[in-house]
Design a protein around this motif. Structure first.
Motif, PDB file in Angstrom:
ATOM      1  N   HIS A 120     -30.326 -17.560   6.207  1.00  0.00           N
ATOM      2  CA  HIS A 120     -29.840 -16.466   5.358  1.00  0.00           C
ATOM      3  C   HIS A 120     -28.329 -16.320   5.431  1.00  0.00           C
ATOM      4  O   HIS A 120     -27.699 -16.699   6.407  1.00  0.00           O
ATOM      5  CB  HIS A 120     -30.549 -15.138   5.648  1.00  0.00           C
ATOM      6  CG  HIS A 120     -30.287 -14.510   6.998  1.00  0.00           C
ATOM      7  ND1 HIS A 120     -29.023 -14.216   7.473  1.00  0.00           N
ATOM      8  CD2 HIS A 120     -31.140 -14.078   7.958  1.00  0.00           C
ATOM      9  CE1 HIS A 120     -29.117 -13.630   8.656  1.00  0.00           C
ATOM     10  NE2 HIS A 120     -30.388 -13.558   8.989  1.00  0.00           N
ATOM     11  N   TYR A 124     -21.429  -8.634   7.706  1.00  0.00           N
ATOM     12  CA  TYR A 124     -21.260  -7.419   8.499  1.00  0.00           C
ATOM     13  C   TYR A 124     -20.046  -6.694   7.941  1.00  0.00           C
ATOM     14  O   TYR A 124     -18.953  -7.273   7.870  1.00  0.00           O
ATOM     15  CB  TYR A 124     -20.986  -7.754   9.979  1.00  0.00           C
ATOM     16  CG  TYR A 124     -22.173  -8.346  10.725  1.00  0.00           C
ATOM     17  CD1 TYR A 124     -22.531  -9.682  10.553  1.00  0.00           C
ATOM     18  CD2 TYR A 124     -22.919  -7.565  11.605  1.00  0.00           C
ATOM     19  CE1 TYR A 124     -23.599 -10.225  11.237  1.00  0.00           C
ATOM     20  CE2 TYR A 124     -23.999  -8.109  12.303  1.00  0.00           C
ATOM     21  CZ  TYR A 124     -24.330  -9.427  12.111  1.00  0.00           C
ATOM     22  OH  TYR A 124     -25.398  -9.962  12.789  1.00  0.00           O
ATOM     23  N   TYR A 130     -24.234  -6.170  16.019  1.00  0.00           N
ATOM     24  CA  TYR A 130     -25.656  -6.402  16.323  1.00  0.00           C
ATOM     25  C   TYR A 130     -25.749  -6.369  17.842  1.00  0.00           C
ATOM     26  O   TYR A 130     -25.118  -7.175  18.521  1.00  0.00           O
ATOM     27  CB  TYR A 130     -26.069  -7.771  15.765  1.00  0.00           C
ATOM     28  CG  TYR A 130     -27.559  -8.066  15.692  1.00  0.00           C
ATOM     29  CD1 TYR A 130     -28.494  -7.363  16.442  1.00  0.00           C
ATOM     30  CD2 TYR A 130     -28.025  -9.087  14.870  1.00  0.00           C
ATOM     31  CE1 TYR A 130     -29.846  -7.659  16.359  1.00  0.00           C
ATOM     32  CE2 TYR A 130     -29.377  -9.405  14.775  1.00  0.00           C
ATOM     33  CZ  TYR A 130     -30.284  -8.679  15.523  1.00  0.00           C
ATOM     34  OH  TYR A 130     -31.615  -8.984  15.446  1.00  0.00           O
ATOM     35  N   LEU A 172     -18.993 -13.272  18.615  1.00  0.00           N
ATOM     36  CA  LEU A 172     -20.362 -13.413  19.092  1.00  0.00           C
ATOM     37  C   LEU A 172     -20.267 -13.497  20.615  1.00  0.00           C
ATOM     38  O   LEU A 172     -19.555 -14.344  21.155  1.00  0.00           O
ATOM     39  CB  LEU A 172     -20.990 -14.694  18.543  1.00  0.00           C
ATOM     40  CG  LEU A 172     -22.372 -15.037  19.113  1.00  0.00           C
ATOM     41  CD1 LEU A 172     -23.432 -14.058  18.616  1.00  0.00           C
ATOM     42  CD2 LEU A 172     -22.770 -16.464  18.736  1.00  0.00           C
ATOM     43  N   VAL A 207     -23.366  -9.266  18.448  1.00  0.00           N
ATOM     44  CA  VAL A 207     -22.206  -9.372  17.562  1.00  0.00           C
ATOM     45  C   VAL A 207     -21.356  -8.128  17.792  1.00  0.00           C
ATOM     46  O   VAL A 207     -21.830  -7.003  17.599  1.00  0.00           O
ATOM     47  CB  VAL A 207     -22.631  -9.477  16.080  1.00  0.00           C
ATOM     48  CG1 VAL A 207     -21.398  -9.480  15.174  1.00  0.00           C
ATOM     49  CG2 VAL A 207     -23.477 -10.720  15.841  1.00  0.00           C
ATOM     50  N   SER A 216     -21.215 -15.010   7.321  1.00  0.00           N
ATOM     51  CA  SER A 216     -21.773 -16.208   7.942  1.00  0.00           C
ATOM     52  C   SER A 216     -23.002 -16.666   7.183  1.00  0.00           C
ATOM     53  O   SER A 216     -23.550 -15.935   6.355  1.00  0.00           O
ATOM     54  CB  SER A 216     -22.184 -15.911   9.386  1.00  0.00           C
ATOM     55  OG  SER A 216     -23.174 -14.904   9.404  1.00  0.00           O
TER      56      SER A 216
HETATM   57  C1  OGA Z   1     -28.584 -13.008  14.240  1.00  0.00           C
HETATM   58  C2  OGA Z   1     -27.347 -13.138  15.070  1.00  0.00           C
HETATM   59  C3  OGA Z   1     -25.063 -13.859  15.284  1.00  0.00           C
HETATM   60  C4  OGA Z   1     -23.774 -13.959  14.541  1.00  0.00           C
HETATM   61  O1  OGA Z   1     -28.481 -12.960  13.000  1.00  0.00           O
HETATM   62  O2  OGA Z   1     -29.681 -12.952  14.837  1.00  0.00           O
HETATM   63  O3  OGA Z   1     -27.447 -12.944  16.245  1.00  0.00           O
HETATM   64  O4  OGA Z   1     -22.761 -14.352  15.165  1.00  0.00           O
HETATM   65  N1  OGA Z   1     -26.177 -13.508  14.495  1.00  0.00           N
HETATM   66  O5  OGA Z   1     -23.735 -13.624  13.355  1.00  0.00           O
END
Ligand code: OGA
Ligand code: MN
Length: 223
Positions: A120, A124, A130, A172, A207, A216
């Motif tokens: 996907h 953000y 996250y 990350l 994140v 991303s």
């Molecule tokens: C996720 C995730 C990490 C990122 O989508 O599960 O952890 O760096 N993404 O976007």
């Protein structure tokens, strides 16, 4: 992580996954593919086609923006390795072709038995992040979308952020398991064309909030 300056990004990804179980490389995808993916994501944004991501599964599945603040759009799929590639843009096909190469290498070298993938786009917004999580809890069945293709084995994220600088945040954070117990924390900046890859059940990650929109394409190899 293996840092062999002589080997290409794909070889280094494979080395990292075969070694510590994770890797960070730049330049896995061509500039053309990166630009096409970024353009498609912006198009989806303009169309209002991104939706809040959800956390959990089954009855516990819900949107919790404090836990996970990204908006996503799934690529057609989940797809079998080498399966039909209808309805994809040229850049998306380029992405799948590269991921196919990775899968071939992983299956040969690590006998992972990857059979497919789900991918996907993610965006953000400013301030979104996250919280610490793992992409697959040990012993849990496959997530809803994986339909018949197995569980999440390997997580893969490629960043689409031009001109990202240290103060922009959005790193990350990966907690890599350390031999003998414990974990080591590492930060990966989400810069243009960087790919991070890790075993989906062994690497907690988060994140960190960013000061600008963070884009991303994220996927999981299923098997
Ligand atoms: C996720 C995730 C990490 C990122 O989508 O599960 O952890 O760096 N993404 O976007
Ligand atoms: Mn994750």
């Amino acid at each position: 992580m293996t840092r062999d300056a002589g080997a290409g990004p794909l070889a280094r990804l494979l080395d990292g996954l075969a070694g510590e179980g994770w890797a960070v490389v730049d330049g896995l995808l061509s500039e053309e593919v990166l630009r096409g993916l970024r353009a498609r994501l912006e198009e989806l944004e303009a169309q209002g086609a991104l939706a809040p991501a959800r956390v959990g599964r089954g009855e516990g599945r819900q949107r919790v923006a404090e836990v996970r603040g990204d908006l996503i759009s799934w690529l057609p799929g989940p797809l079998e390795v080498g399966g039909a590639r209808e309805g994809l843009t040229a850049a998306e096909r380029g992405l799948y072709e590269r991921v196919d190469e990775l899968v071939l290498g992983l299956n040969r070298r690590l006998f992972l038995g990857v059979r497919g993938y789900e991918l996907h786009y993610a965006r953000y917004g400013e301030g979104a992040g996250y919280q610490r999580h793992v992409d697959r809890l040990r012993g849990q069945p496959a997530a809803g979308r994986a339909g018949g293709l197995g569980e999440r084995r390997v997580s893969l994220v490629t960043y689409l952020n031009e001109g990202w600088v240290a103060g922009d945040g959005g790193e990350l954070c990966v907690w890599a398991p350390v031999e003998g117990g414990g974990e080591r924390e590492a930060l990966v900046a989400p810069v243009w064309g960087r790919t991070v890859c890790f075993e989906s059940d062994r690497f907690p990650h988060a994140v960190l909030p960013a000061r600008r929109a963070r884009r991303s394409v994220t996927g999981w190899l299923l098997g």
